[in-house]
Design a protein around this motif. Structure first.
Motif, mmCIF file in Angstrom:
data_model
loop_
_atom_site.group_PDB
_atom_site.id
_atom_site.type_symbol
_atom_site.label_atom_id
_atom_site.label_comp_id
_atom_site.label_asym_id
_atom_site.label_seq_id
_atom_site.Cartn_x
_atom_site.Cartn_y
_atom_site.Cartn_z
ATOM 1 N N UNK A 1 101.390 -81.387 -16.046
ATOM 2 C CA UNK A 1 100.405 -80.855 -14.950
ATOM 3 C C UNK A 1 100.574 -79.739 -14.952
ATOM 4 N N UNK A 2 101.622 -78.819 -15.241
ATOM 5 C CA UNK A 2 101.943 -77.419 -15.280
ATOM 6 C C UNK A 2 101.003 -76.934 -16.343
ATOM 7 N N UNK A 3 101.227 -77.279 -17.446
ATOM 8 C CA UNK A 3 100.441 -76.998 -18.453
ATOM 9 C C UNK A 3 98.839 -77.214 -18.403
ATOM 10 N N UNK A 4 98.523 -78.299 -17.949
ATOM 11 C CA UNK A 4 97.221 -78.374 -17.691
ATOM 12 C C UNK A 4 96.260 -77.571 -16.625
ATOM 13 N N UNK A 5 97.272 -77.085 -15.725
ATOM 14 C CA UNK A 5 96.523 -75.828 -14.943
ATOM 15 C C UNK A 5 96.597 -74.631 -15.446
ATOM 16 N N UNK A 6 97.824 -74.438 -16.229
ATOM 17 C CA UNK A 6 98.115 -72.922 -16.705
ATOM 18 C C UNK A 6 97.057 -72.310 -17.540
ATOM 19 N N UNK A 7 96.250 -73.133 -18.355
ATOM 20 C CA UNK A 7 95.277 -72.537 -19.291
ATOM 21 C C UNK A 7 94.022 -72.102 -18.464
ATOM 22 N N UNK A 8 93.894 -72.263 -17.080
ATOM 23 C CA UNK A 8 92.923 -71.853 -16.321
ATOM 24 C C UNK A 8 92.914 -70.196 -16.302
ATOM 25 N N UNK A 9 94.244 -69.830 -16.112
ATOM 26 C CA UNK A 9 94.384 -68.079 -16.136
ATOM 27 C C UNK A 9 93.628 -67.379 -17.014
ATOM 28 N N UNK A 10 93.986 -67.498 -18.300
ATOM 29 C CA UNK A 10 93.430 -66.988 -19.334
ATOM 30 C C UNK A 10 91.862 -67.281 -19.265
ATOM 31 N N UNK A 11 91.560 -68.449 -19.150
ATOM 32 C CA UNK A 11 90.136 -68.604 -18.909
ATOM 33 C C UNK A 11 89.335 -68.135 -18.137
ATOM 34 N N UNK A 12 90.024 -67.909 -16.699
ATOM 35 C CA UNK A 12 89.390 -67.398 -15.699
ATOM 36 C C UNK A 12 89.191 -65.987 -16.266
ATOM 37 N N UNK A 13 90.012 -65.241 -16.864
ATOM 38 C CA UNK A 13 90.006 -63.876 -17.262
ATOM 39 C C UNK A 13 88.762 -63.336 -18.202
ATOM 40 N N UNK A 14 88.568 -64.569 -19.022
ATOM 41 C CA UNK A 14 87.666 -64.637 -20.183
ATOM 42 C C UNK A 14 86.280 -64.859 -19.547
ATOM 43 N N UNK A 15 86.244 -65.536 -18.463
ATOM 44 C CA UNK A 15 84.949 -65.874 -17.917
ATOM 45 C C UNK A 15 84.379 -64.487 -17.008
#
Length: 69
Positions: free
Chosen positions: A46-60
């Protein structure tokens, strides 16, 4: 940098981010959490499934930024 090139680079980077992140998260879980309970696995994924959103958000955010003139 042209908008189309920026979005192309961002798309490739996003795909690489997801693939590499998934491989490393799963490899870490296999090596270090093999003997753990199901609740630990659930919390970890659950934690790692949500954690990837942070770098993806910065990239977007970088992809959608207005080009400087």
């Amino acid at each position: 940098m042209p908008v189309r090139l920026k979005k192309f680079i961002g798309t490739i980077a996003m795909i690489l981010l997801v693939v590499v992140y998934a491989v490393f998260a799963t490899a870490y879980a296999s090596l270090h959490l093999a003997q753990s309970s199901g609740w630990v696995h659930l919390a970890y994924f659950l934690a790692t499934g949500v954690l990837w959103v942070v770098p993806a958000m910065l990239l977007i955010r970088w992809m959608e930024a207005k080009p400087k003139r």
